[in-house]
Design a protein around this motif. Sequence first.
Motif, mmCIF file in Angstrom:
data_model
loop_
_atom_site.group_PDB
_atom_site.id
_atom_site.type_symbol
_atom_site.label_atom_id
_atom_site.label_comp_id
_atom_site.label_asym_id
_atom_site.label_seq_id
_atom_site.Cartn_x
_atom_site.Cartn_y
_atom_site.Cartn_z
ATOM 1 N N LEU A 183 2.266 1.717 -2.830
ATOM 2 C CA LEU A 183 1.550 1.193 -4.132
ATOM 3 C C LEU A 183 1.554 -0.193 -4.164
ATOM 4 C CD1 LEU A 183 2.873 3.536 -6.618
ATOM 5 C CD2 LEU A 183 0.636 4.018 -5.264
ATOM 6 N N VAL A 207 3.977 6.914 -8.755
ATOM 7 C CA VAL A 207 5.227 6.549 -8.264
ATOM 8 C C VAL A 207 5.990 7.883 -7.521
ATOM 9 C CG1 VAL A 207 7.809 5.593 -8.628
ATOM 10 C CG2 VAL A 207 5.498 4.174 -9.291
ATOM 11 N N VAL A 263 6.444 0.531 -2.863
ATOM 12 C CA VAL A 263 6.050 -0.346 -3.882
ATOM 13 C C VAL A 263 6.048 -1.865 -3.407
ATOM 14 C CG1 VAL A 263 6.015 -1.097 -6.213
ATOM 15 C CG2 VAL A 263 6.182 1.486 -5.774
ATOM 16 N N GLU A 280 5.461 -5.538 -4.573
ATOM 17 C CA GLU A 280 4.997 -6.661 -5.745
ATOM 18 C C GLU A 280 5.351 -8.159 -5.405
ATOM 19 O OE1 GLU A 280 6.623 -8.213 -8.384
ATOM 20 O OE2 GLU A 280 8.673 -7.807 -7.458
ATOM 21 N N TYR A 289 11.324 -0.418 -2.997
ATOM 22 C CA TYR A 289 10.612 -1.416 -3.747
ATOM 23 C C TYR A 289 10.965 -2.787 -3.327
ATOM 24 C CZ TYR A 289 10.109 -3.502 -8.446
ATOM 25 O OH TYR A 289 9.725 -3.995 -9.768
#
Lengths: 396, 396
Positions: free
Chosen positions: B11, B87, B93, B95, B121
Amino acid sequence: MAKALEGVKVLDLTHAYNGPFCTTLLADNGADVIKIESPKGDQCRFWGPIDPKSGESGFYAFLNRNKKGITLNLKTEEGKKIFLEMVKDADVVVENYRPGVMKRLGIDYEVLKEINSRIIYASGSGFGQYGPIANRPCYDIVAQSMGGMVNLTGFPDSIPTKVGPSIADNVTGIYLCVGVLMALYNREKTGLGQSVDVAMLDTIFSLLENAIVINTMTGEIPHRQGNIDPSIAPFDVYKVKDGYVAVGVGNDKLWSKFCNVIGRTDLIQCEKFLTNDLRCKNYDPELKEIISDWIKDKTKKQLENMFDEAGIPCGPVLDMKEAIEHPQIQAREMMVHMEHPIIGEMYFQGVPIKFSRTPGSVDTPAPLLGQHNEEIFGQLSISKEEVASMKENGVI
Amino acid sequence: MAKALEGVKVLDLTHAYNGPFCTTLLADNGADVIKIESPKGDQCRFWGPIDPKSGESGFYAFLNRNKKGITLNLKTEEGKKIFLEMVKDADVVVENYRPGVMKRLGIDYEVLKEINSRIIYASGSGFGQYGPIANRPCYDIVAQSMGGMVNLTGFPDSIPTKVGPSIADNVTGIYLCVGVLMALYNREKTGLGQSVDVAMLDTIFSLLENAIVINTMTGEIPHRQGNIDPSIAPFDVYKVKDGYVAVGVGNDKLWSKFCNVIGRTDLIQCEKFLTNDLRCKNYDPELKEIISDWIKDKTKKQLENMFDEAGIPCGPVLDMKEAIEHPQIQAREMMVHMEHPIIGEMYFQGVPIKFSRTPGSVDTPAPLLGQHNEEIFGQLSISKEEVASMKENGVI
């Protein structure tokens, strides 16, 4: 705490800079990296800074922390036999000889995969393992020049300028690490190894961001622009009272804040600077002069505080000492301490990737030449006496 | 042929440059990357070059190939709920918001790991997730300046010079990819995910090679040196008849070959140039002038041929068009062709890591804004009608 790559065994045939940079990333994160040097040692054992008392290289020392070191003359039959034995239970081989050398030594991927189909075989080189000039010798400056980086760095009226540090080398090392890790992950799913090929020329080319599409979409040939960004203004490095400061103002909101900070709110509504596009057009010389005049008698510290408070991206041009001592660099342990058995107290760069559960760290100093011969060869059931005789015969 | 990361679901909450550079490496190698943009779209959809016919960004197009694209307003409860649903079966993920933003949105690592303990993450930022200036805004030029790179690039008598392309951004993206891959490999062994934090400032600092140990071992503050390497001579960029050429002569053997090529075998035994150390000391102005005089009326092609034949590392400073057209770049598919649905025919950079068994490739163009909304939301059992109503309500 366990590290991310615990249990991964890496045979490290690399020397000088791009290959070792890759295996340092692996070693910092828990891989067992065994650096295999010729009995003469990696050439960077002679690269500066050299410790005046001992003659040991600081370059070698920072670049090879966390690795174990053995010597092996791969041009001897016995040396080659030992290496092939070690490949049987290794996960990764990393090398950065000139293309063709590993084949001549009889230890290229085609040979090693027959011994261990799970082996991941990573090669760093100047121009890559194939292509019309694959076999040419290459230095960082040559890859930077041919890859297009040198022509894009420097000022419109200056000669083309290389990036100071050797980024063709070290970024190639990082890509090589990406390759090793993708292959390791894939092996978990398929059970099969493979070879990985990264070239310094390709690396540099991949870092040019939009310069390539500017050429292919518009036909224009981008030229070096000094410290500005042609699509944002103001965005530059300015001379200030005690050095230089970088400031960037990326949008209208920041522009209005910037005008406040420099005490020129009249500029916010000024037609020449109303949009980013207009500020770009009217930056040099008009806007540039306004800013340069205002900024020249301020200090780095003053400016950092003023712009930080207003939320405007800004930072001083730091020299090596200032960067090393910066509180952010210190807080993030980007400088670490290590006791080297010969050089003594050392301070050098730490680990740039921060994990929450498996943090990397610097735990052991770089090996002395052949320091782990007895230990590693012992694991292959080679006795101390045999190690001594191998040394005498130039095998190690 | 299968790619290395097939089956890995990413993602992608990234925008602008460092984050997307990371997810491009993942997508080129087979990961399913779903780029999640705000309904306004990633800011780099407005960055040049812009296609004059359609207004589409070439920057966005090259940087987001191989990804699928959806829109989601994470500030709405419904948008956030959909994201949290996604998720559950995601692996990664990525970012690159300013530190603190994800927490304010209620989708930081602490929240996501409760939903999916296997999630990895990864966060890219200017100064990192912690430290005294973690929350400051940052541009590439600021990280380059504060990290020490700008002060080390350029000439002794020039002002500090930034690296042309945004290497703080793109190398941070590569490190972030290293972090994701190490965490993925570790998860195979432990079943657990974790968070990864990479800062542009740390990245730049990690690339400075021996500048740091020069300072800590000798106290000296290294200064920019132009195009030479202070520990090797001759090693420089020279003006030639039709441009500039980089040449490096790293040892005595190459020096003797070099003297042959320039027709000055008398220099081989010349006391001033007998060793590399002496050549460094007597390079400027003496040796530099000898070489500059000889080289100035030769062409790039002539020099490349002469030095290549002698095995001396050498290469021309290429502009963007010359680099793109270089046979080595072409042979290694570092330029690829892509048909973009709006821009049409495009040519941009290919894949810099070459695998033998799972080659990466560029297969699909960058997504139009929200192009895959129906497809991806459909997988979550959200009907076309609901998608239309979400669009109306500003959720997507």
